[in-house]
Design an enzyme around this catalytic site. Structure first.
Site, PDB file in Angstrom:
ATOM      1  N   ASP A 158     118.013 110.207 -37.757  1.00 32.01           N
ATOM      2  CA  ASP A 158     118.485 109.375 -36.644  1.00 32.01           C
ATOM      3  C   ASP A 158     119.971 109.565 -36.377  1.00 32.01           C
ATOM      4  OD1 ASP A 158     118.111 107.286 -34.647  1.00 32.01           O
ATOM      5  OD2 ASP A 158     119.220 105.959 -36.000  1.00 32.01           O
TER       6      ASP A 158
ATOM      7  N   ALA B 216     121.483 106.436 -41.755  1.00 32.85           N
ATOM      8  CA  ALA B 216     122.765 105.844 -42.153  1.00 32.85           C
ATOM      9  C   ALA B 216     123.925 106.454 -41.386  1.00 32.85           C
ATOM     10  CB  ALA B 216     122.963 105.998 -43.659  1.00 32.85           C
TER      11      ALA B 216
ATOM     12  N   GLU C 272     127.876 113.781 -32.866  1.00 33.04           N
ATOM     13  CA  GLU C 272     127.135 112.981 -31.887  1.00 33.04           C
ATOM     14  C   GLU C 272     127.978 112.800 -30.636  1.00 33.04           C
ATOM     15  OE1 GLU C 272     125.784 109.319 -33.617  1.00 33.04           O
ATOM     16  OE2 GLU C 272     124.527 110.317 -35.108  1.00 33.04           O
TER      17      GLU C 272
ATOM     18  N   HIS D  52     120.172 108.203 -32.693  1.00 37.18           N
ATOM     19  CA  HIS D  52     120.917 107.087 -33.285  1.00 37.18           C
ATOM     20  C   HIS D  52     120.378 105.750 -32.768  1.00 37.18           C
ATOM     21  CE1 HIS D  52     125.014 106.243 -35.344  1.00 37.18           C
ATOM     22  NE2 HIS D  52     124.188 105.238 -35.541  1.00 37.18           N
TER      23      HIS D  52
ATOM     24  N   ASP E  41     122.775 103.313 -56.714  1.00 39.30           N
ATOM     25  CA  ASP E  41     123.930 102.631 -56.127  1.00 39.30           C
ATOM     26  C   ASP E  41     124.828 102.208 -57.273  1.00 39.30           C
ATOM     27  OD1 ASP E  41     125.752 100.768 -55.009  1.00 39.30           O
ATOM     28  OD2 ASP E  41     124.368 100.354 -53.371  1.00 39.30           O
TER      29      ASP E  41
ATOM     30  N   ALA F  10     120.027 100.826 -34.650  1.00 38.02           N
ATOM     31  CA  ALA F  10     120.370  99.449 -34.259  1.00 38.02           C
ATOM     32  C   ALA F  10     119.892  99.111 -32.855  1.00 38.02           C
ATOM     33  CB  ALA F  10     121.878  99.256 -34.348  1.00 38.02           C
TER      34      ALA F  10
END
Length: 530
Positions: free
Chosen positions: A258, A233, A263, A281, A173, A284
């Site tokens: 995921d 992500a 989509e 997905h 990162d 969450a």
């Protein structure tokens, strides 16, 4: 009149009640976001738009949103919002970056276990009455190297979980400091090193031009044989076709996916492959996360619409409710000053100094610095905003400094922006009066007071008779109206400048004509977001 919010996606009814309790009128139409034409038809009635992922806030929608002030995304990802278009129109875009961080991190860990032990395929086989112990030989997690691409909110949670599982965790990162890496108990590495060392790779980075396709055939070729890849992500970070080919070839032992390039994903090269675990997905998708992000976005949007407070905005620094009324005019002033300097500077900028004198010195100068840098950089990069501007300045090697001092002149407070290039130095200062509108008070050390207009012509000349007449004749001949004409000079017969407040932009040909006048040294059209 109370502000009005449209909830166009499926949010918790508790969030709707929060809006009502805070004095915001709310229309709960959870299926409207899927109807593009209907959304375009009604969006002009609303001050706020609360969404999840189904509503696409396109440039077309933003153009139709004549009253919209804020878009609130219940969740982290804002791929469905045209942030540059919203920024240009002064619409704040908020998300809820912490509400589903744990849930998404846990899903990544769950997929890692599922891929390591081939759990979904083993489940299907056992339900079918088979007993294929030898077929489903897994690998241990303990002692393996976990490579994390993106160590922000979610990535850092995955990192701590990985450390807890006794894995060796390495992270890539660009914004991960050595101190933060040490705090997480991980090793900061370059991306190429991560690819070479990791047994498991998990992605937790936004989808940008730089990260799109970050895992493709070339990247996979540098990885360990038998690597396992997890993506919770964003679709598009992994080139699905390349990953599928690598799995078929045995280079990649498995994957947990995921999110997908398109989509809803009804077809993908990854579907049907051995030891590829796919979920729709669900990162969450826990009851706790959905409730948390819905309540959070309702609180944030209400605070902004009622009090002017800004939190978790993607195109503006946070501003508390108490400071908002006083700070906002100076934010606009700082942006205008930066835009003035940026539009007049073509050479690479090496330094920026922002002076806060008097009243602004006691304000939230972080927001003011961000606004000035945003204005400064926009002529070179249109998508820059108050959030990204400080980072973009740093990436370009621009040294930014700020100075605060007590009131030192006739104004209660002012801001001065000074920029340096290899060849020159330029400064511009301004203030806000009681009407809240920005005004120039000094340019290149020359005192002048001028209102700021959307279109302005800046000229330099020698202080000699006849300059105003020449400019006026040129404009009159072209049939162009001058709304205001402001003049300043450093000394009699010395250097002089003029700012012309115009009703409309000028053509490049006419600007060249003005610049060709005998007394004029430079003529530059400036445009401000006023």
């Amino acid at each position: 009149m109370a502000p009005r919010v449209l909830v166009s996606d499926k949010l918790s009814k508790t969030a709707v009640q929060i809006f009502k309790d805070r004095g915001v009128e709310v229309d709960y139409l959870p299926d409207l976001g899927k109807d593009k034409e209907k959304l375009l038809e009604v969006i002009g009635q609303y001050d706020g738009l609360a969404i999840r992922s189904a509503t696409k806030v396109t440039e077309k929608v933003i153009a139709a949103a004549t009253n919209l002030k804020v878009v609130g995304r219940a969740g982290i990802g804002v791929d469905n919002v045209d942030i540059p278009a919203a920024s240009r129109k002064g619409i704040i875009v908020m998300n809820t970056p912490f509400g589903n961080s744990i849930t998404t991190a846990e899903h990544a860990i769950a997929l890692m276990f599922a891929v390591a032990r081939q759990l979904p395929a083993a489940d299907v086989s056992t339900h079918a009455g088979k007993w294929e112990k030898n077929r489903f030989m897994g690998v241990e997690i303990t002692g393996k190297t976990l490579g994390i691409i993106g160590c922000g909110n979610i990535g850092s949670i995955v990192a701590t979980r990985g450390v807890g599982l006794k894995m060796k965790v390495v992270g890539f990162d660009p914004f991960l400091s050595p101190e933060r890496a040490k705090e997480l108990g991980i090793e900061k590495v370059e991306l190429a090193d991560l690819f070479k060392r990791a047994d498991f790779i998990t992605l937790h980075t936004p989808l940008t031009d730089k990260t799109r396709g970050i895992i493709d055939a070339a990247a996979i070729a540098t990885m360990k044989d038998g690597v396992r890849i997890i993506n919770c992500a964003r679709g598009g970070l992994v080139v699905e076709k390349d990953l599928a080919e690598a799995i078929k070839a045995g280079k990649v032992a498995g994957a947990g996916i995921d999110v997908f390039e398109a989509e809803p994903a009804t077809d993908s090269p990854l579907f049907g492959l051995e030891n590829v675990v796919c979920t729709p997905h669900l990162g969450a998708s826990t009851s706790e996360a959905q409730e948390n992000v819905a309540l959070q976005v309702a609180e944030q949007m209400s605070a902004y619409l009622i009090e002017g407070a800004v939190s978790n905005a993607l195109n503006m620094p946070s501003i508390s409710a108490e400071e908002a009324p006083i700070l906002t005019p100076f934010v606009k002033l700082a942006e205008v000053l930066g835009a003035f300097a940026g539009q007049l500077t073509e050479d690479p900028i090496t330094e920026v100094e922002i002076l806060f004198d008097g009243q602004p010195a006691g304000m939230n100068t972080r927001a003011l610095v961000a606004a000035a840098l945003s204005g400064l950089l926009k002529p070179q990069m249109q998508s820059v905003n108050m959030v990204s501007a400080p980072l973009m300045a740093k990436e370009r090697g621009i040294q930014v400094s700020e100075v605060r001092r007590d009131k030192s002149g006739v104004f209660d407070g002012y801001i001065r922006v000074t920029i340096k290039t290899a060849a020159m130095e330029r400064s511009v200062a301004g203030t806000c009066f009681s009407d809240g509108k920005p005004r120039f008070i000094q340019i290149k050390g020359i005192n002048m007071e001028a209102d700021v207009g959307r279109y302005m012509l800046y000229t330099t000349n020698k202080d000699v008779p006849g300059v105003i007449g020449e400019i006026g004749m040129a404009f009159g001949k072209a049939g162009i109206n001058i709304a205001n004409f402001h003049l300043g000079r450093d000394e009699e017969g010395g250097n002089a400048i003029a700012l012309l407040y115009l009703d409309e932009p000028l053509t490049p040909a006419f600007i060249k004509e003005v610049e060709s006048l005998n007394a004029i040294g430079q003529a530059k059209l400036l445009e401000f977001d006023i």
